[in-house]
Scaffold this active site. Structure first.
Site, PDB file in Angstrom:
ATOM      1  N   GLY B 276      41.667  31.819  50.556  1.00  0.00           N
ATOM      2  CA  GLY B 276      40.596  31.084  50.721  1.00  0.00           C
ATOM      3  C   GLY B 276      39.807  30.998  49.073  1.00  0.00           C
ATOM      4  O   GLY B 276      40.245  31.616  48.108  1.00  0.00           O
ATOM      5  N   TYR B 469      47.350  49.305  27.715  1.00  0.00           N
ATOM      6  CA  TYR B 469      46.955  48.004  27.388  1.00  0.00           C
ATOM      7  C   TYR B 469      47.751  47.961  26.068  1.00  0.00           C
ATOM      8  O   TYR B 469      47.566  48.338  25.057  1.00  0.00           O
ATOM      9  CB  TYR B 469      45.636  47.742  27.259  1.00  0.00           C
ATOM     10  CG  TYR B 469      45.054  46.387  27.084  1.00  0.00           C
ATOM     11  CD1 TYR B 469      44.687  45.509  28.247  1.00  0.00           C
ATOM     12  CD2 TYR B 469      45.264  45.721  25.908  1.00  0.00           C
ATOM     13  CE1 TYR B 469      44.364  44.307  28.053  1.00  0.00           C
ATOM     14  CE2 TYR B 469      44.847  44.439  25.775  1.00  0.00           C
ATOM     15  CZ  TYR B 469      44.338  43.544  26.791  1.00  0.00           C
ATOM     16  OH  TYR B 469      43.922  42.381  26.622  1.00  0.00           O
TER      17      TYR B 469
END
Lengths: 560, 560
Positions: B276, B469
């Protein structure tokens, strides 16, 4: 690094005996408590002891022979229990209505058999066999559900078995670097603490059901313990989980956090046995604290008390345990307590201008005394004008922290209706929610000659809101004790709807399932049903829990 | 209490212009950086500027006339954009491959139209109309996805529209007592901070995409910001959410915590537009800090640095921001920085016996100076032998904290391949994961005349583990720049599988979807598909994201 665990120190595998709700030796009310109850509530009944098991009508086991043979082949015939006492021992949980059922009011939901697998693989095979043989499966840990979560409902199936996880009782591994421990699901909480203590660790999860509840049960019900301010809710501790579903094992958890789509661990945590049987949990653990201290404070009036707890929660100054009683609960605590000196305390508070005493118990922990005292300092600074009572009330609370179920038995014996219910909401709506629930309970339970006591406390506080935990005491209706509580519970649930959650830490079970659509929407229920359809296409897992029929019409609810 | 918000102070509703990946005026590399890159990586190419939009092949809009008419009726014809530039401006996100696409390598995924509803109700009607007309819908916030999350894929539908949430830009309400703010989903992060600052509040969510990303996008992707140690991940802030699905609006969130079944908010958070369109979020907010301070430290070697960060995380002594660079990233930071004095710093560290400098930046905040300094004290005490560099490196990091995307543009202009990827795991496995990913990237990207730089940092630390990262720098392969990166990414993802999560905060999108089954199991993917089937039965919502085909066979991946 993962340390191997020495399993030689583990106790023998055991199958826990059932519990019928009889309070036992330590469950007696002091005489002054009985007098006080009579004066306050109109209690007149005297002595309504538990009926012996033999007085209960229990049908013969209806487990079809082929299913029994298959289950026996998986777990061994000695671990498929069909005797009356074994089945009665897993007939529901510990709600007031469950206890009434064992006192002859209402009918206990008795399973056709109790199956006790010995490991994960056996659980998986049991679940698959039950799906194949159209047998409903009710996962059972400590049996402490107070919402019908372990009611042995058939759900239209040929039979229903309780899957008792008692034999899954091992600490599988410990990783002290990452502070993780892997446990089988059937480990009871005190045993988990004992096993962790050997590594200098603690889980820090101490709900009132602590003495009997299991780690798998905590995960299945999104449990929250008395030390939630220090250790978080159980859902915050679950890093990984294994779920035995009719479609195979589902394993989740590879990282402390992830953005790889929705966090599906939060679907399994809280799934209440409806999606599968939790067989193993990987839990965040912490070093066991070397120091702790519990103290009591008094604030004047619930609004001032709640504001103080909010200040603590929003200022990072909560104790490990933080618990505020409203004036009524404070009064009950003083009246029923042994060892305190309530009259002297009342005089002391009056002298300090306190009109409506609200007891606040705060407990702090620390690796060092300095750390513990530093936390205590932060709390005391934030509390400002609260009256300090010192360690007396703190230690008294602590000594009785798990005694609630036994105390309840004694009250039941004395002829009382006694039950708890709980909710939570955001701070701005807390007063309104408390008033609404109190009003609903008082309105429903007040009757000629019967004056209910509705006490309330905050025991879980967050930055944005808090829980409310209600305890109800009223003389039992001799004619219709079941209907008396059903009507009150229904009134309370209706009052909660729209103002807070239908349950903060007791789970949905049978009792709250009708109110779930109000909270998560028709689409939410539809999503749960879709997930269940996918994982449990034949619908054998814990029927009637979590996903249920629409809410009942007003009026007495049918017995479950 | 909910304060009404004065909407007169809000800026005009706006439709953000697209962004083609051209760095703009502030994206240039200093001369010494260019020289250093040439020496270290073999970079020889000079100047590969962005092609003008007019050079890109863009098909005519294929939106069928009936669908266009219906959408125009809902949002107004002026808010259904079919011009070439408007569609190109929402053609994908900001991954390296997206940027290459705008530089003429590969084909951008260009939607047939951009639809800009003005409020929740219009979003709901747009979603329903698209389902009815068999038009794919790609929700679009800031367009900063680096994993193909906003690629305008048709997914077998008649056409694809981008649903741009830019006009849902209001702060709906603020509840300062509960510390909650309700925002429309299209509010960009700096605007959210500006609106909250008027109430003395902050959200505290500062990912590198901060300047352009939206609150709805943060929720849809389980974003995590640089200040996650102080404020938590975005999922920790989401108290409530409204989702527009083809089957109606789904609204969740009534309480800070609940045991009413699985926490379905965690299904919507991270749903990446596949279930949605998030139209509204209720977020936990905090008082804006009055004080802050950022400092640099150096630890010797990544293992010592990671152990230090673990000590901080497990001891509750993390700063609001805590970020540890490995030796390679520390070297790159020193080489590319302006304003520092790297030679002097290196000498200073050598004199202190530091062999492999790892830069640790820590930022503390506080309502008062004393509070900030008390936090700083806790960190410094726990850090022990770290070399202290003072505020210089701290302020330098802070000044450039959102500059990464612009710096990347300059590196692309210079002829480099530059991309990032990230993962996370538990502490005990962190070294192994880092080595595996580094090895995979170096192995894939090393070629005659091309020496890759693979730098790494920890920017999100938890009690049980941390994120990793990676930043990759290597001269771009002039022949096959797309294949060069696809092979490296595939090697990295294969290395991650089984050791950590495929993504800690970049989300799944198109790029990670093939690796999701490894992480959440076939049953997990099946559950996601079941939920999607229930909420989006025609499959129009963000096709190809989150749920995708099995992983590609080894070898170059087809262009998406």
């Amino acid at each position: 690094m993962t340390l191997p665990v020495d399993h030689s120190v583990l106790p023998d595998r055991r199958v826990r005996a059932g519990w019928t709700g009889s309070g036992g030796a330590d469950a007696t009310l002091p005489a002054h408590a009985n007098r006080w109850l009579s004066a306050k509530t109109g209690l007149t009944a005297r002595g309504t002891p538990v009926a012996p098991d033999s007085a209960l009508a229990v049908a013969e086991s209806g487990l079809p022979a082929p299913a029994r043979a298959v289950l026996s082949a998986i777990v061994g015939a000695e671990h498929v229990l069909v005797e009356r006492e074994d089945r009665l021992g897993r007939a529901g949980g510990l709600s007031y209505l469950d206890l009434l059922g064992r006192r002859g009011a209402g009918r206990p939901t008795v399973p056709d058999a109790v199956v006790c697998p010995g490991n994960r693989a056996e659980v998986q095979r049991v679940v698959e066999a039950c799906a194949e043989h159209d047998v409903a499966v009710v996962p059972f840990g400590g049996g402490t559900s107070v919402v019908g979560g372990v009611a042995a409902l058939r759900g239209g199936k040929a039979a229903v078995v309780v899957l008792d996880l008692a034999r899954l009782d091992r600490l599988v591994s410990v990783d002290p670097v990452s502070r993780l421990a892997v446990f089988e699901a059937g480990v009871v909480a005190p045993e988990a603490e004992r096993l962790l203590a050997a590594h200098g660790l603690t889980l820090g999860h101490f709900p009132q059901s602590y003495e009997r509840a299991t780690l798998g049960g905590f995960a299945a019900t999104r449990s929250s313990g008395q030390a939630s301010a220090g250790y978080g809710r159980f859902e915050d501790m679950v890093e990984g989980v294994r779920l035995a579903t009719p479609r195979g094992e589902w394993r989740l958890g590879v990282s402390p956090a992830s953005a790889a789509g929705p966090d599906l661990r939060h679907l399994v945590v809280g799934s209440e046995g409806a999606f599968g049987v939790i067989t193993e949990v990987t839990l965040r653990v912490r070093p066991a604290p070397a120091w702790d201290r519990y103290e009591g404070f008094v604030l004047d009036g619930f609004a001032a008390g709640a504001a103080a707890v909010r200040t603590l929660a929003q200022g990072g100054a909560l104790g490990t345990v933080t618990r505020l009683s409203d004036p009524r609960e404070t009064e009950v605590a003083l009246a029923l307590a042994d060892g305190w000196r309530p009259a002297a305390l009342r005089a002391y508070l009056r002298a300090r201008g306190v009109v409506e005493p609200c007891l606040l118990v705060v407990g702090w922990e620390g690796a060092t005394r300095a750390e513990m005292l530093s936390r205590r300092r932060a709390t005391r600074r934030a509390l400002g004008p609260a009256v300090r009572l010192g360690v007396g009330p703190g230690n008294a609370w602590r000594a009785g922290r798990f005694a609630g179920p036994r105390q309840r038995d004694a009250l039941l014996d004395a002829g009382m209706c006694v039950e708890t219910l709980e909710t939570a909401t955001y701070w701005a709506g807390l007063d309104r929610l408390r008033a609404a629930v109190r009003g609903a309970l008082l309105g429903s339970l007040t009757a000629p000659g019967r004056k209910p006591i509705v006490a309330c406390h905050i025991s879980h506080a967050y930055e944005t809101g808090a829980s409310l935990y209600f305890t109800v005491l009223v003389p039992r209706d001799a004619e219709d004790p079941v209907g008396q509580w059903q009507a009150a519970k229904q009134a309370a649930c209706a009052a909660i709807a729209g103002l807070g959650t239908i349950t903060h830490h007791h789970a949905t079970g049978v009792d709250h399932a009708p109110y779930l659509p109000e909270e998560i929407g028709a689409l939410g229920v539809d999503v749960l049903a879709a997930i269940k359809d996918r994982l449990d296409p034949r619908g054998v897992l814990n029927p009637g829990k979590l996903i249920a029929a629409p809410p009942p019409a007003p009026g007495p609810r049918p017995a479950r």
